[in-house]
Every structure is written in structure tokens, then in C-alpha cells.
Design a protein around this motif. Sequence first.
Motif, PDB file in Angstrom:
ATOM      1  N   UNK A  95     -31.653  87.041  17.402  1.00  0.00           N
ATOM      2  CA  UNK A  95     -31.659  85.658  17.833  1.00  0.00           C
ATOM      3  C   UNK A  95     -32.611  85.401  19.121  1.00  0.00           C
ATOM      4  N   UNK A  96     -33.162  83.955  18.715  1.00  0.00           N
ATOM      5  CA  UNK A  96     -33.823  84.105  20.293  1.00  0.00           C
ATOM      6  C   UNK A  96     -32.602  83.649  21.319  1.00  0.00           C
ATOM      7  N   UNK A  97     -32.262  84.483  22.185  1.00  0.00           N
ATOM      8  CA  UNK A  97     -31.292  84.298  23.658  1.00  0.00           C
ATOM      9  C   UNK A  97     -31.606  83.236  23.912  1.00  0.00           C
ATOM     10  N   UNK A  98     -32.390  82.519  24.497  1.00  0.00           N
ATOM     11  CA  UNK A  98     -32.807  81.071  25.022  1.00  0.00           C
ATOM     12  C   UNK A  98     -32.576  80.171  24.080  1.00  0.00           C
ATOM     13  N   UNK A  99     -32.110  80.097  22.792  1.00  0.00           N
ATOM     14  CA  UNK A  99     -32.230  79.170  22.266  1.00  0.00           C
ATOM     15  C   UNK A  99     -30.457  78.890  21.756  1.00  0.00           C
ATOM     16  N   UNK A 100     -29.380  79.268  22.579  1.00  0.00           N
ATOM     17  CA  UNK A 100     -28.246  78.881  21.647  1.00  0.00           C
ATOM     18  C   UNK A 100     -27.755  77.870  22.230  1.00  0.00           C
ATOM     19  N   UNK A 101     -27.235  77.423  20.970  1.00  0.00           N
ATOM     20  CA  UNK A 101     -26.556  76.216  20.707  1.00  0.00           C
ATOM     21  C   UNK A 101     -25.365  76.165  21.974  1.00  0.00           C
ATOM     22  N   UNK A 102     -25.500  76.542  22.503  1.00  0.00           N
ATOM     23  CA  UNK A 102     -24.450  76.158  23.675  1.00  0.00           C
ATOM     24  C   UNK A 102     -25.643  75.865  24.851  1.00  0.00           C
ATOM     25  N   UNK A 103     -26.920  75.607  24.889  1.00  0.00           N
ATOM     26  CA  UNK A 103     -27.871  74.864  25.840  1.00  0.00           C
ATOM     27  C   UNK A 103     -27.333  74.083  26.607  1.00  0.00           C
ATOM     28  N   UNK A 104     -27.341  73.891  28.139  1.00  0.00           N
ATOM     29  CA  UNK A 104     -28.057  75.470  28.870  1.00  0.00           C
ATOM     30  C   UNK A 104     -27.053  76.263  28.977  1.00  0.00           C
ATOM     31  N   UNK A 105     -27.397  77.306  28.958  1.00  0.00           N
ATOM     32  CA  UNK A 105     -26.225  78.564  29.575  1.00  0.00           C
ATOM     33  C   UNK A 105     -26.661  78.827  30.744  1.00  0.00           C
ATOM     34  N   UNK A 106     -26.445  78.837  32.303  1.00  0.00           N
ATOM     35  CA  UNK A 106     -27.043  78.835  33.218  1.00  0.00           C
ATOM     36  C   UNK A 106     -28.233  79.989  33.039  1.00  0.00           C
ATOM     37  N   UNK A 107     -29.215  80.543  33.958  1.00  0.00           N
ATOM     38  CA  UNK A 107     -29.883  81.353  33.609  1.00  0.00           C
ATOM     39  C   UNK A 107     -29.061  83.430  34.604  1.00  0.00           C
ATOM     40  N   UNK A 108     -28.529  82.480  35.545  1.00  0.00           N
ATOM     41  CA  UNK A 108     -27.557  83.868  36.273  1.00  0.00           C
ATOM     42  C   UNK A 108     -26.366  84.510  35.767  1.00  0.00           C
ATOM     43  N   UNK A 109     -26.074  83.833  34.510  1.00  0.00           N
ATOM     44  CA  UNK A 109     -24.512  84.009  33.604  1.00  0.00           C
ATOM     45  C   UNK A 109     -25.052  85.365  32.748  1.00  0.00           C
ATOM     46  N   UNK A 110     -26.314  85.399  32.589  1.00  0.00           N
ATOM     47  CA  UNK A 110     -27.029  86.767  31.320  1.00  0.00           C
ATOM     48  C   UNK A 110     -27.513  87.648  32.952  1.00  0.00           C
ATOM     49  N   UNK A 111     -28.396  87.082  33.436  1.00  0.00           N
ATOM     50  CA  UNK A 111     -29.898  87.545  34.639  1.00  0.00           C
ATOM     51  C   UNK A 111     -28.716  87.590  36.216  1.00  0.00           C
ATOM     52  N   UNK A 112     -28.425  88.431  36.422  1.00  0.00           N
ATOM     53  CA  UNK A 112     -27.601  89.134  37.619  1.00  0.00           C
ATOM     54  C   UNK A 112     -28.537  90.267  38.386  1.00  0.00           C
ATOM     55  N   UNK A 113     -29.130  89.497  39.366  1.00  0.00           N
ATOM     56  CA  UNK A 113     -30.484  90.513  40.064  1.00  0.00           C
ATOM     57  C   UNK A 113     -30.032  91.678  40.754  1.00  0.00           C
ATOM     58  N   UNK A 114     -28.206  91.187  41.332  1.00  0.00           N
ATOM     59  CA  UNK A 114     -27.794  92.323  42.086  1.00  0.00           C
ATOM     60  C   UNK A 114     -26.978  93.223  41.998  1.00  0.00           C
ATOM     61  N   UNK A 115     -26.476  93.195  40.799  1.00  0.00           N
ATOM     62  CA  UNK A 115     -25.922  93.727  39.118  1.00  0.00           C
ATOM     63  C   UNK A 115     -26.764  93.774  38.230  1.00  0.00           C
ATOM     64  N   UNK A 116     -26.049  94.654  37.301  1.00  0.00           N
ATOM     65  CA  UNK A 116     -26.440  94.901  35.530  1.00  0.00           C
ATOM     66  C   UNK A 116     -26.538  93.599  35.175  1.00  0.00           C
ATOM     67  N   UNK A 117     -27.219  93.410  34.450  1.00  0.00           N
ATOM     68  CA  UNK A 117     -26.998  92.158  33.829  1.00  0.00           C
ATOM     69  C   UNK A 117     -26.473  92.431  32.495  1.00  0.00           C
ATOM     70  N   UNK A 118     -25.790  91.104  31.705  1.00  0.00           N
ATOM     71  CA  UNK A 118     -24.842  90.920  30.958  1.00  0.00           C
ATOM     72  C   UNK A 118     -25.186  90.102  29.707  1.00  0.00           C
ATOM     73  N   UNK A 119     -24.617  90.250  28.738  1.00  0.00           N
ATOM     74  CA  UNK A 119     -25.324  89.691  27.864  1.00  0.00           C
ATOM     75  C   UNK A 119     -23.899  88.459  27.378  1.00  0.00           C
ATOM     76  N   UNK A 120     -23.881  87.362  27.489  1.00  0.00           N
ATOM     77  CA  UNK A 120     -23.284  86.393  27.821  1.00  0.00           C
ATOM     78  C   UNK A 120     -22.299  86.133  26.508  1.00  0.00           C
ATOM     79  N   UNK A 121     -23.608  86.171  25.434  1.00  0.00           N
ATOM     80  CA  UNK A 121     -22.901  86.010  24.031  1.00  0.00           C
ATOM     81  C   UNK A 121     -21.684  86.414  23.565  1.00  0.00           C
ATOM     82  N   UNK A 122     -22.170  87.817  24.188  1.00  0.00           N
ATOM     83  CA  UNK A 122     -20.864  88.963  23.412  1.00  0.00           C
ATOM     84  C   UNK A 122     -19.577  88.869  24.087  1.00  0.00           C
ATOM     85  N   UNK A 123     -19.307  87.862  24.542  1.00  0.00           N
ATOM     86  CA  UNK A 123     -17.820  87.316  25.229  1.00  0.00           C
ATOM     87  C   UNK A 123     -17.291  86.932  23.993  1.00  0.00           C
TER      88      UNK A 123
END
Length: 115
Positions: A76-104
Motif C-alpha cells: 500500500x501507499x505509505x503516504x495515502x493513509x486513511x489516518x492522514x495527515x501523519x507527521x513526516x517525523x512519525x516515520x522518517x527520523x533523521x538521527x535515529x532509525x526510521x519506523x513504520x508507524x502503521x505497524x504499531x
Amino acid sequence: MNPRRIAALGVLGLLVAGICAGQERPLVAPHAKAKVICTDCHQKEKPTTAAVPDEACMVCHGDYPAMKALTKDAKPNPHASPHDPILCTECHRQHKPPVVKCLECHEGKFTFKIK
């Protein structure tokens, strides 16, 4: 105290002060290659928190509709969440490993490789 020990302690003190003041943390390769600096994202000369507004991401990466269009072929398109908008930094964290917020909440339902 001997002069060498005093000099060593002085150098150590300067190093610690520099680390605390600068708090340099590595960036992901594309941002490092693009010569992104702290103020580009944090919008402060000397950021004291990790907070980055989405608007800072959108300057280079585009807004939510642009990101949705860019990743339209992902299923699925990670940027087409039915929970829009999800903040960019919820998944894309620049100083730490990224996470997939959906998987929570949707554990095991998606496979994403975050860039």
C-alpha cells in the motif's frame, strides 16, 4: 599537578564543552550529501529539541499530495493513509532509525522499506 596532566584535562574539558554545545549527530546519507544543516530542518540556529515541523520537510520534499503521488506505485501507499495527515517525523527520523508507524496498530500487515 604536573603540566601534562593540566594540559590533558584542559583538552578534555574543551572536547566535552564542544560536544555539548554542538551536539553533532549524523544525518542520513541523502541529507548529508545535500549538505543539509541543523537550521534547514529544525528552523533554529541551535536546536535544543528534536522537534521538526512538517513544513520544513515540505520545502524540499513537497506537500502531502506530492508525497502521495511520488509513492503511488507502492502497495500500500505509505503516504495515502486513511489516518492522514501523519507527521513526516512519525516515520522518517533523521538521527535515529526510521519506523513504520502503521505497524504499531497493523502489525504484520505491511512491508515497507523507509528511505
